[in-house]
Enzyme design. Structure first.
Site, PDB file in Angstrom:
ATOM      1  N   ARG A 210      -0.880  -2.678  -4.988  1.00 33.36           N
ATOM      2  CA  ARG A 210      -1.765  -3.374  -5.933  1.00 33.36           C
ATOM      3  C   ARG A 210      -1.452  -2.947  -7.376  1.00 33.36           C
ATOM      4  O   ARG A 210      -1.224  -3.777  -8.230  1.00 33.36           O
ATOM      5  CB  ARG A 210      -3.228  -3.075  -5.582  1.00 33.36           C
TER       6      ARG A 210
ATOM      7  N   LYS B  11      -5.608   5.460  19.117  1.00 31.24           N
ATOM      8  CA  LYS B  11      -5.521   6.380  17.971  1.00 31.24           C
ATOM      9  C   LYS B  11      -6.859   7.067  17.736  1.00 31.24           C
ATOM     10  O   LYS B  11      -6.923   8.261  17.421  1.00 31.24           O
ATOM     11  CB  LYS B  11      -5.080   5.623  16.712  1.00 31.24           C
TER      12      LYS B  11
ATOM     13  N   GLU C 220      -8.211  15.558  19.103  1.00 28.56           N
ATOM     14  CA  GLU C 220      -7.822  16.500  18.044  1.00 28.56           C
ATOM     15  C   GLU C 220      -9.048  17.324  17.595  1.00 28.56           C
ATOM     16  O   GLU C 220      -8.947  18.544  17.407  1.00 28.56           O
ATOM     17  CB  GLU C 220      -7.242  15.672  16.894  1.00 28.56           C
TER      18      GLU C 220
ATOM     19  N   GLY D 160       0.870  -1.182   0.000  1.00 27.08           N
ATOM     20  CA  GLY D 160       0.000   0.000   0.000  1.00 27.08           C
ATOM     21  C   GLY D 160       0.891   1.209   0.000  1.00 27.08           C
ATOM     22  O   GLY D 160       1.389   1.633   1.050  1.00 27.08           O
TER      23      GLY D 160
ATOM     24  N   VAL E  71      -3.257   0.442   3.450  1.00 30.55           N
ATOM     25  CA  VAL E  71      -4.222   0.699   2.377  1.00 30.55           C
ATOM     26  C   VAL E  71      -5.476   1.350   2.951  1.00 30.55           C
ATOM     27  O   VAL E  71      -5.608   1.516   4.165  1.00 30.55           O
ATOM     28  CB  VAL E  71      -4.600  -0.606   1.627  1.00 30.55           C
TER      29      VAL E  71
ATOM     30  N   SER F 128      -0.104   8.555  13.708  1.00 32.77           N
ATOM     31  CA  SER F 128      -0.560   9.938  13.577  1.00 32.77           C
ATOM     32  C   SER F 128       0.573  10.831  13.127  1.00 32.77           C
ATOM     33  O   SER F 128       1.731  10.574  13.412  1.00 32.77           O
ATOM     34  CB  SER F 128      -1.127  10.464  14.889  1.00 32.77           C
TER      35      SER F 128
ATOM     36  N   HIS G 136      -7.243   9.702  20.288  1.00 34.54           N
ATOM     37  CA  HIS G 136      -6.332  10.787  19.883  1.00 34.54           C
ATOM     38  C   HIS G 136      -7.034  11.692  18.876  1.00 34.54           C
ATOM     39  O   HIS G 136      -7.027  12.920  18.998  1.00 34.54           O
ATOM     40  CB  HIS G 136      -5.047  10.206  19.276  1.00 34.54           C
ATOM     41  N   ASN G 137      -7.652  11.097  17.873  1.00 38.88           N
ATOM     42  CA  ASN G 137      -8.328  11.908  16.855  1.00 38.88           C
ATOM     43  C   ASN G 137      -9.519  12.656  17.438  1.00 38.88           C
ATOM     44  O   ASN G 137      -9.784  13.796  17.060  1.00 38.88           O
ATOM     45  CB  ASN G 137      -8.784  11.026  15.688  1.00 38.88           C
TER      46      ASN G 137
HETATM   47  P1  NDP Z   1      -5.623   5.824   0.801  1.00 43.40           P
HETATM   48  O1  NDP Z   1      -6.433   5.711   2.008  1.00 43.40           O
HETATM   49  O2  NDP Z   1      -6.004   6.838  -0.231  1.00 43.40           O
HETATM   50  O3  NDP Z   1      -5.540   4.374   0.106  1.00 43.40           O
HETATM   51  C1  NDP Z   1      -4.891   4.171  -1.116  1.00 43.40           C
HETATM   52  C2  NDP Z   1      -4.104   2.891  -1.087  1.00 43.40           C
HETATM   53  O4  NDP Z   1      -4.967   1.772  -0.835  1.00 43.40           O
HETATM   54  C3  NDP Z   1      -3.427   2.607  -2.404  1.00 43.40           C
HETATM   55  O5  NDP Z   1      -2.191   2.011  -2.163  1.00 43.40           O
HETATM   56  C4  NDP Z   1      -4.408   1.642  -3.054  1.00 43.40           C
HETATM   57  O6  NDP Z   1      -3.826   0.824  -4.052  1.00 43.40           O
HETATM   58  C5  NDP Z   1      -4.787   0.810  -1.859  1.00 43.40           C
HETATM   59  N1  NDP Z   1      -6.007   0.054  -2.075  1.00 43.40           N
HETATM   60  C6  NDP Z   1      -7.275   0.519  -2.141  1.00 43.40           C
HETATM   61  N2  NDP Z   1      -8.145  -0.491  -2.330  1.00 43.40           N
HETATM   62  C7  NDP Z   1      -7.414  -1.637  -2.386  1.00 43.40           C
HETATM   63  C8  NDP Z   1      -7.737  -3.009  -2.549  1.00 43.40           C
HETATM   64  N3  NDP Z   1      -8.998  -3.406  -2.674  1.00 43.40           N
HETATM   65  N4  NDP Z   1      -6.721  -3.895  -2.575  1.00 43.40           N
HETATM   66  C9  NDP Z   1      -5.451  -3.503  -2.431  1.00 43.40           C
HETATM   67  N5  NDP Z   1      -5.080  -2.224  -2.252  1.00 43.40           N
HETATM   68  C10 NDP Z   1      -6.051  -1.298  -2.233  1.00 43.40           C
HETATM   69  O7  NDP Z   1      -4.077   6.040   1.184  1.00 43.40           O
HETATM   70  P2  NDP Z   1      -3.376   6.939   2.312  1.00 43.40           P
HETATM   71  O8  NDP Z   1      -1.933   6.747   2.086  1.00 43.40           O
HETATM   72  O9  NDP Z   1      -3.936   8.310   2.378  1.00 43.40           O
HETATM   73  O10 NDP Z   1      -3.795   6.234   3.671  1.00 43.40           O
HETATM   74  C11 NDP Z   1      -3.499   4.872   3.934  1.00 43.40           C
HETATM   75  C12 NDP Z   1      -4.095   4.486   5.264  1.00 43.40           C
HETATM   76  O11 NDP Z   1      -3.518   5.290   6.283  1.00 43.40           O
HETATM   77  C13 NDP Z   1      -5.603   4.700   5.379  1.00 43.40           C
HETATM   78  O12 NDP Z   1      -6.160   3.672   6.135  1.00 43.40           O
HETATM   79  C14 NDP Z   1      -5.719   6.007   6.092  1.00 43.40           C
HETATM   80  O13 NDP Z   1      -6.945   6.126   6.800  1.00 43.40           O
HETATM   81  C15 NDP Z   1      -4.530   5.923   7.037  1.00 43.40           C
HETATM   82  N6  NDP Z   1      -3.998   7.197   7.514  1.00 43.40           N
HETATM   83  C16 NDP Z   1      -3.916   8.272   6.692  1.00 43.40           C
HETATM   84  C17 NDP Z   1      -3.403   9.480   7.150  1.00 43.40           C
HETATM   85  C18 NDP Z   1      -3.292  10.615   6.216  1.00 43.40           C
HETATM   86  O14 NDP Z   1      -2.914  11.715   6.698  1.00 43.40           O
HETATM   87  N7  NDP Z   1      -3.562  10.459   4.933  1.00 43.40           N
HETATM   88  C19 NDP Z   1      -2.946   9.631   8.526  1.00 43.40           C
HETATM   89  C20 NDP Z   1      -2.996   8.424   9.297  1.00 43.40           C
HETATM   90  C21 NDP Z   1      -3.525   7.284   8.799  1.00 43.40           C
HETATM   91  P3  NDP Z   1      -3.821   1.307  -5.592  1.00 43.40           P
HETATM   92  O15 NDP Z   1      -2.683   2.216  -5.727  1.00 43.40           O
HETATM   93  O16 NDP Z   1      -3.651   0.027  -6.348  1.00 43.40           O
HETATM   94  O17 NDP Z   1      -5.148   1.961  -5.838  1.00 43.40           O
END
Ligand code: NDP
Length: 476
Positions: A33, A182, A189, A9, A74, A128, A185-186
Site C-alpha cells: 500500500r 495453523k 505452541e 503486503g 497484510v 509458521s 498449531h499455534n
Molecule cells: P503486519 O501484520 O504488521 O501488517 C503490516 C502490513 O499490512 C503492511 O504491509 C501494511 O501496509 C499492510 N496493511 C495494513 N492495513 C492495510 C490496508 N488497510 N490496506 C492495505 N494494506 C494494509 O505485518 P507482518 O508482516 O508482521 O504480518 C503479516 C501477516 O502475517 C499478518 O496477518 C500476521 O498475522 C501474519 N503472520 C505473522 C507472523 C509474524 O511472525 N510476524 C507469523 C505468521 C503469520 P503499509 O505498509 O502500507 O502500512
C-alpha cells in the site's frame, strides 16, 4: 517479463516471503500500500533474484502470468478484506488469491465462498516460522481447492523448509482447512511453551537452582526425546544475562505473558466442537492469569505462605522425573491437538490427513521437533487411531513416565508451586483411562432437577426417576 507469483503486503513477513521466492528462482511481482516498502525491498535485496515492483495494484496484477497467483500478506482482519476488495475487480476467472496472514478459519471460509462466486480460487494458507522461517523456509499449510494447489504446490514446496528431503508443505484441504490447522498449531505452541515454563519453574523451586544451571538441563534434554526448537531456545533464553543489571534475563522480564489471539481461537473452536483440549486451554488461561496483576498482588498478601518447603531428595532423580512428566504432558497436549484437527475435519468435511499434518510440522515452524516424526508414523500406520496416547511408542513412553508424573504433580501441589498444565494433563490421562467416571452422578443430578433423563448400564432405553413423587423409574 511476467511474474509467476506476486506478493502484496511487504512488512516483515511479506518481504521475507518475497525474498524467499526470488532466491528460489521465481520471478516475483511485489506491491505494498505504501510504496516506500516496495522500494526499500528492491533497493536492499534486488540482487537476490527477479523482482517486478509495482506502485499500483493494477500494475501489480498486470505483471502476473495467468492464471495469476497473488499472495496477500497484510494485517489480518479488515485490512485483508480491503485488499481483497481492491484485487477482485482486477482479476479473471481461474486466478488465485492466497491469504498467508493469520486469518480466523471462519473468515477464510466466508472469503473463499465469496471469491468462488467470482470464479476465483481463494487459498487461506497458514504460514509458521516467524520472519526467519518466511525467509529461510517456513512450514506452509495451504487450504483452498485442489486445482489451486496444482499451481501453488510446486512453488510452495520449493520455498518451504525441507526435512529428510520432504517439503514442510502440503495441501491441507478445502476452504478454511489450512488456517484451521495453523490455528491448532499455534494452540499446541501455547501448550508446549506453558509446559516448558512449568518445567523450568519446578526445577527452579525444587533444586533452588539458578536459571543458568537450568539452561544446562534443557540443553541436555535437547539431545534426547524432547529435542525441539522450543527446548533449544529455552536453553538460550535461560542462559542469557541482562546487560544492564548483570542479572539473569528471565529475572528482569515482567512475568506477564501476552497473546495475539490464536490460543483463544483454538479453545473457542474446541468448545464448539466438544473436544477437550485441556492442555491448550490451561496454557491460554495461564497467560491470562499472569496478566491479572491486581488479583495476584491481593492474593499474595492474603496467602503469603501457603506451601510446604520443597525438599528434593536426589537431584538427578528429580530432574529425570520432571523430564518424564514434561514428555508425558506434552504427549497429552499433542494428542488433544490432533483430536481437535480430526474433529474440525469431520465437521467441515475437509478430509485432513493427520499424518501429513505432522509431516509438515517437522521443520520450519515453531513447534518443529523430532517428536513430530513419531506422530506422523503413528497416524500413517493407523489413521483411525482413537487417541495418540495409545499408539505404541506414545503408550510406552507415557506408561514409563506415570510414576514420575504423579510424583512431580503431587510434590508441586504440596509445595504450592503452580503447575496447571502438568496437573491437568495428568488428570486428563487418568480420566481417559478410568473404568467409571463420576459423570453418572452428573446425569443423576440433571435428571433430578431438570428431568433430563439418563441411560442405564444394564438395559437399553431412556429413563427418568420421579424424584419429587414416589421415586419410581419410568421410560418417558
Ligand atoms: P503486519 O501484520 O504488521 O501488517 C503490516 C502490513 O499490512 C503492511 O504491509 C501494511 O501496509 C499492510 N496493511 C495494513 N492495513 C492495510 C490496508 N488497510 N490496506 C492495505 N494494506 C494494509 O505485518 P507482518 O508482516 O508482521 O504480518 C503479516 C501477516 O502475517 C499478518 O496477518 C500476521 O498475522 C501474519 N503472520 C505473522 C507472523 C509474524 O511472525 N510476524 C507469523 C505468521 C503469520 P503499509 O505498509 O502500507 O502500512
Amino acid at each position: 517479463a511476467t511474474a509467476q507469483i506476486g506478493v502484496t503486503g511487504l512488512a516483515v513477513m511479506g518481504r521475507n516471503l518475497a525474498r524467499n521466492l526470488a532466491r528460489n528462482g521465481f520471478t516475483v511481482a511485489v506491491h505494498n500500500r505504501s510504496p516506500e516498502r516496495t522500494r526499500s525491498l528492491v533497493d536492499e535485496h534486488g540482487d537476490e533474484g527477479r523482482f517486478l515492483p509495482a506502485e499500483s495494484m493494477a500494475d501489480f496484477v498486470a505483471a502476473l502470468e495467468r492464471p495469476r497467483a497473488v499472495i496477500v500478506m497484510v494485517k489480518a482482519g479488515g485490512p485483508t478484506d480491503a485488499v481483497i476488495d481492491e484485487l477482485v475487480p482486477l482479476l479473471d476467472s481461474g486466478d488465485i488469491v492466497v491469504d498467508c496472514g493469520n486469518a480466523h478459519f471462519a473468515d477464510t471460509r466466508r472469503r473463499e465462498e465469496a471469491l468462488r462466486s467470482h470464479g476465483l480460487h481463494f487459498v487461506g494458507t497458514g504460514v509458521s516460522g516467524g520472519e526467519e522461517g518466511a525467509l529461510h523456509g517456513p512450514s506452509i499449510m495451504p487450504g483452498g481447492s485442489a486445482e489451486s494447489y496444482r499451481k501453488l504446490g510446486p512453488i510452495f514446496e520449493k520455498i518451504a523448509a525441507q526435512v529428510d528431503g520432504v517439503p514442510c508443505c502440503r495441501h491441507i484441504g478445502p476452504d478454511g482447512a489450512g488456517h484451521f490447522v495453523k490455528m491448532v498449531h499455534n494452540g499446541i505452541e501455547y501448550a508446549d511453551m506453558q509446559l516448558i515454563a512449568e518445567a523450568y519453574d519446578l526445577l527452579r523451586a525444587g533444586l533452588s537452582a539458578e536459571p543458568a544451571e537450568i539452561a544446562e538441563i534443557f540443553r541436555g534434554w535437547n539431545s534426547g526425546e524432547l529435542e525441539s526448537f522450543l527446548i533449544e531456545i529455552t536453553a538460550d533464553v535461560l542462559a542469557h544475562t541482562d546487560a544492564a543489571t548483570g542479572r539473569a534475563f528471565v529475572d528482569v522480564v515482567l512475568d506477564r505473558a501476552e497473546q495475539k489471539g490464536t490460543g483463544r481461537w483454538t479453545v473457542q473452536s474446541a468448545l464448539d466442537l466438544g473436544i477437550p483440549i485441556t492442555g491448550i486451554a490451561e496454557a491460554t488461561f495461564a497467560r491470562s492469569l499472569s496478566g491479572h496483576a491486581d488479583q495476584r498482588a491481593a492474593a499474595r498478601r492474603a496467602f503469603p505462605d501457603a506451601g510446604e518447603r520443597w525438599q528434593v531428595g536426589d537431584r538427578e532423580t528429580f530432574v529425570e522425573d520432571v523430564r518424564r512428566a514434561l514428555l508425558a504432558s506434552k504427549i497429552v497436549a499433542y494428542a488433544q491437538g490432533f483430536d481437535h484437527i480430526r474433529a474440525g475435519s469431520r465437521e467441515y468435511d475437509w478430509g485432513i490427513d493427520l499424518g501429513g499434518t505432522a509431516t509438515i510440522w517437522r521443520g520450519g515452524c515453531i513447534i518443529r521437533a523430532r517428536f513430530l516424526d513419531r506422530i506422523r508414523q503413528a497416524y500413517d500406520e493407523q489413521p483411525e487411531l482413537p487417541t495418540l496416547l495409545v499408539a505404541p511408542w506414545f503408550a510406552d513412553t507415557v506408561d514409563d513416565g506415570v510414576p514420575s508424573w504423579r510424583r512431580v504433580v503431587a510434590d508441586a501441589a504440596r509445595a504450592g508451586v503452580p503447575a496447571p498444565a502438568f496437573a491437568s494433563s495428568l488428570a486428563y490421562f487418568d480420566a481417559l483411562r478410568a473404568e467409571r467416571l463420576p459423570a453418572a452422578l452428573i446425569q443423576g443430578l440433571r435428571d433430578n432437577f431438570g428431568a433430563h433423563t439418563y441411560h442405564r448400564v444394564d438395559r437399553d432405553g431412556t429413563f427418568h426417576t420421579r424424584w419429587a413423587a414416589d421415586r419410581t423409574e419410568v421410560q418417558p
